[in-house]
Write an enzyme that holds these catalytic residues in place. Structure first.
Site, PDB file in Angstrom:
ATOM      1  N   LYS A 218       0.802  -1.296  -0.013  1.00  0.00           N
ATOM      2  CA  LYS A 218       0.015  -0.105  -0.125  1.00  0.00           C
ATOM      3  C   LYS A 218       0.810   1.322   0.217  1.00  0.00           C
ATOM      4  CE  LYS A 218      -4.249  -1.519   2.257  1.00  0.00           C
ATOM      5  NZ  LYS A 218      -4.950  -1.357   3.487  1.00  0.00           N
TER       6      LYS A 218
ATOM      7  N   ASP B  63      -9.930   3.370   1.881  1.00  0.00           N
ATOM      8  CA  ASP B  63     -10.004   2.754   3.326  1.00  0.00           C
ATOM      9  C   ASP B  63     -10.702   3.857   4.524  1.00  0.00           C
ATOM     10  OD1 ASP B  63      -9.151   0.048   3.010  1.00  0.00           O
ATOM     11  OD2 ASP B  63      -7.234   0.928   3.586  1.00  0.00           O
TER      12      ASP B  63
HETATM   13  P1  NAP Z   1       0.371  -2.365   9.578  1.00  0.00           P
HETATM   14  O1  NAP Z   1       0.697  -1.299   8.843  1.00  0.00           O
HETATM   15  O2  NAP Z   1       1.421  -3.524   9.490  1.00  0.00           O
HETATM   16  O3  NAP Z   1       0.423  -2.032  11.064  1.00  0.00           O
HETATM   17  C1  NAP Z   1       0.023  -2.907  12.316  1.00  0.00           C
HETATM   18  C2  NAP Z   1      -0.135  -2.376  13.445  1.00  0.00           C
HETATM   19  O4  NAP Z   1      -0.265  -3.357  14.467  1.00  0.00           O
HETATM   20  C3  NAP Z   1       0.956  -1.409  13.932  1.00  0.00           C
HETATM   21  O5  NAP Z   1       0.573  -0.377  14.815  1.00  0.00           O
HETATM   22  C4  NAP Z   1       1.854  -2.590  14.996  1.00  0.00           C
HETATM   23  O6  NAP Z   1       2.723  -1.632  15.932  1.00  0.00           O
HETATM   24  C5  NAP Z   1       0.853  -3.315  15.477  1.00  0.00           C
HETATM   25  N1  NAP Z   1       1.010  -4.468  16.087  1.00  0.00           N
HETATM   26  C6  NAP Z   1       1.286  -5.723  15.405  1.00  0.00           C
HETATM   27  N2  NAP Z   1       1.917  -6.707  16.322  1.00  0.00           N
HETATM   28  C7  NAP Z   1       1.733  -6.161  17.526  1.00  0.00           C
HETATM   29  C8  NAP Z   1       1.870  -6.746  18.733  1.00  0.00           C
HETATM   30  N3  NAP Z   1       2.292  -7.930  18.976  1.00  0.00           N
HETATM   31  N4  NAP Z   1       1.630  -5.793  19.775  1.00  0.00           N
HETATM   32  C9  NAP Z   1       1.065  -4.779  19.680  1.00  0.00           C
HETATM   33  N5  NAP Z   1       0.891  -4.044  18.342  1.00  0.00           N
HETATM   34  C10 NAP Z   1       1.211  -4.899  17.297  1.00  0.00           C
HETATM   35  O7  NAP Z   1      -1.176  -3.174   9.323  1.00  0.00           O
HETATM   36  P2  NAP Z   1      -2.330  -2.523   8.668  1.00  0.00           P
HETATM   37  O8  NAP Z   1      -2.456  -2.485   7.186  1.00  0.00           O
HETATM   38  O9  NAP Z   1      -2.373  -1.256   9.684  1.00  0.00           O
HETATM   39  O10 NAP Z   1      -3.354  -3.396   9.196  1.00  0.00           O
HETATM   40  C11 NAP Z   1      -3.667  -3.804  10.749  1.00  0.00           C
HETATM   41  C12 NAP Z   1      -5.260  -4.318  10.789  1.00  0.00           C
HETATM   42  O11 NAP Z   1      -6.308  -3.937  10.152  1.00  0.00           O
HETATM   43  C13 NAP Z   1      -5.085  -5.945  10.105  1.00  0.00           C
HETATM   44  O12 NAP Z   1      -5.621  -6.581  11.006  1.00  0.00           O
HETATM   45  C14 NAP Z   1      -5.733  -5.517   8.959  1.00  0.00           C
HETATM   46  O13 NAP Z   1      -6.504  -6.813   8.399  1.00  0.00           O
HETATM   47  C15 NAP Z   1      -6.823  -4.800   9.291  1.00  0.00           C
HETATM   48  N6  NAP Z   1      -7.421  -3.816   8.192  1.00  0.00           N
HETATM   49  C16 NAP Z   1      -8.823  -3.960   7.976  1.00  0.00           C
HETATM   50  C17 NAP Z   1      -9.544  -3.448   7.007  1.00  0.00           C
HETATM   51  C18 NAP Z   1     -10.911  -3.406   6.747  1.00  0.00           C
HETATM   52  O14 NAP Z   1     -11.309  -3.027   5.512  1.00  0.00           O
HETATM   53  N7  NAP Z   1     -11.651  -3.958   7.612  1.00  0.00           N
HETATM   54  C19 NAP Z   1      -8.655  -2.559   6.431  1.00  0.00           C
HETATM   55  C20 NAP Z   1      -7.322  -2.264   6.455  1.00  0.00           C
HETATM   56  C21 NAP Z   1      -6.527  -3.363   7.513  1.00  0.00           C
HETATM   57  P3  NAP Z   1       4.113  -1.206  15.604  1.00  0.00           P
HETATM   58  O15 NAP Z   1       4.085   0.106  14.869  1.00  0.00           O
HETATM   59  O16 NAP Z   1       4.703  -1.203  17.154  1.00  0.00           O
HETATM   60  O17 NAP Z   1       4.765  -2.325  14.638  1.00  0.00           O
END
Ligand code: NAP
Length: 293
Positions: free
Chosen positions: A76, A112
């Site tokens: 992305k 989004d």
């Molecule tokens: P991303 O950019 O990789 O960000 C991941 C986030 O999770 C960061 O804030 C990370 O913190 C945190 N994190 C990961 N592992 C962790 C842990 N063990 N403890 C605490 N914090 C942790 O991913 P993203 O694209 O934002 O996606 C995040 C979630 O949103 C996913 O589950 C995805 O499926 C969902 N999502 C849903 C939709 C929808 O349409 N419903 C759309 C987009 C995303 P750090 O910064 O410390 O690494």
């Protein structure tokens, strides 16, 4: 509108998804049901695109004349330099999830943020003047913060495991929108942060904690931070009821999982590609029917 069978022929317009992994995506079911329902000669196919192949995959959009694609993890943010134009919203978020091919010119959008706002409005939530908490500071959190700020919230508090990332997001959102923001330490979530969460009218969980297969994962240890009158949103949709949502519901808060945002971001992408109003109920049935409820 009566549904017609999907036919692939010489005039079929191709759309799809670039991501890695893509095996569990619900988007093909949602978009193909919508194309079929409107009798549009489009098809949606998922493509597993490893990180190192992103440039060639984008070149292929032009070369093969795809109508457009969705872009998901891990591309992305990395996809922006490959595009000819990036919308203001996508620039603010720093991420593109939808590409539209207009006569070889690739335009990047981020649906989004729009999808998130349309989803929470379905619950009756009005963002104007409200206090928000966002847990996480990754790509999805960036879209949620931009959406909430542009929709008129008064204040956004961000808790992120990596404090510097939360701090950078808070500063960017404040500078771009003028909304009051604050980055808070992850360790405070279960301590002094409880008061910040209870004061908020909306709490959005955007981390991967609790996502399948880590189904017991949760950023909170108890439901102390929740109360009736609050909306708790988890962007995760697999499983549909995360531990975060269960804690919120038990404390009397209204809840919403990530399926509604998935549906509405998809509907917005569909409209960008086809210039037709998305058949929301058809798409909703496809998404909810295919989810593990
Ligand atoms: P991303 O950019 O990789 O960000 C991941 C986030 O999770 C960061 O804030 C990370 O913190 C945190 N994190 C990961 N592992 C962790 C842990 N063990 N403890 C605490 N914090 C942790 O991913 P993203 O694209 O934002 O996606 C995040 C979630 O949103 C996913 O589950 C995805 O499926 C969902 N999502 C849903 C939709 C929808 O349409 N419903 C759309 C987009 C995303 P750090 O910064 O410390 O690494």
């Amino acid at each position: 509108m009566s549904a017609v069978a999907l036919t692939i022929n010489g005039r079929t317009k191709l759309t799809g998804l670039f991501g890695d992994p893509v095996e569990h995506t619900l988007s093909p079911a949602m978009h193909n049901a919508a194309f079929t329902a409107l009798g549009l000669n489009f098809v949606y196919v998922p493509f597993r695109v490893p990180k190192e192949a992103l440039g060639s995959a984008v070149t292929a959009v032009r070369a093969l004349g795809l109508a457009g694609v969705n872009v998901t993890v891990p591309h992305k943010e990395e996809v922006l330099p490959y595009l000819d134009h990036v919308s203001e919203e996508a620039s603010l978020i720093g991420a593109v999830n939808t590409i539209v091919n207009e006569n070889g010119q690739l335009k990047g959008y981020n649906t989004d943020a729009r999808g998130f706002m349309r989803a929470v409005r379905e619950t009756g939530f009005d963002a104007q003047g409200r206090e928000a908490v966002v847990i996480g500071a990754g790509g999805a959190a960036r879209a949620v913060c931009a959406a909430l700020a542009l929709a008129g919230v008064k204040r956004i508090a961000i808790f992120n495991r990596t404090y510097a990332r939360g701090e950078a997001l808070a500063a960017e959102v404040a500078a771009a929108t003028g909304v009051e923001t604050e980055a808070l330490l992850w360790e405070e979530l279960g301590r002094s942060g409880t008061g910040v969460l209870r004061a908020a009218e909306i709490v959005v969980q955007t981390t991967t904690l609790g996502m399948h297969p880590d189904e017991e994962g949760c950023p909170l240890v108890s439901g102390e931070a929740f109360r009736p009158g609050q909306l708790a949103v988890d962007l995760i949709y697999n499983p549909p009821q995360t531990r975060f949502l269960r804690l919120a519901a038990a404390a009397g808060a209204a809840t919403q999982n990530g399926l509604a945002m998935l549906l509405h971001q998809g509907a917005a992408a569909f409209e960008l590609w086809t210039k037709c109003t998305a058949p929301l109920e058809v798409m909703r049935r496809a998404v909810f029917g295919n989810a593990r409820l």
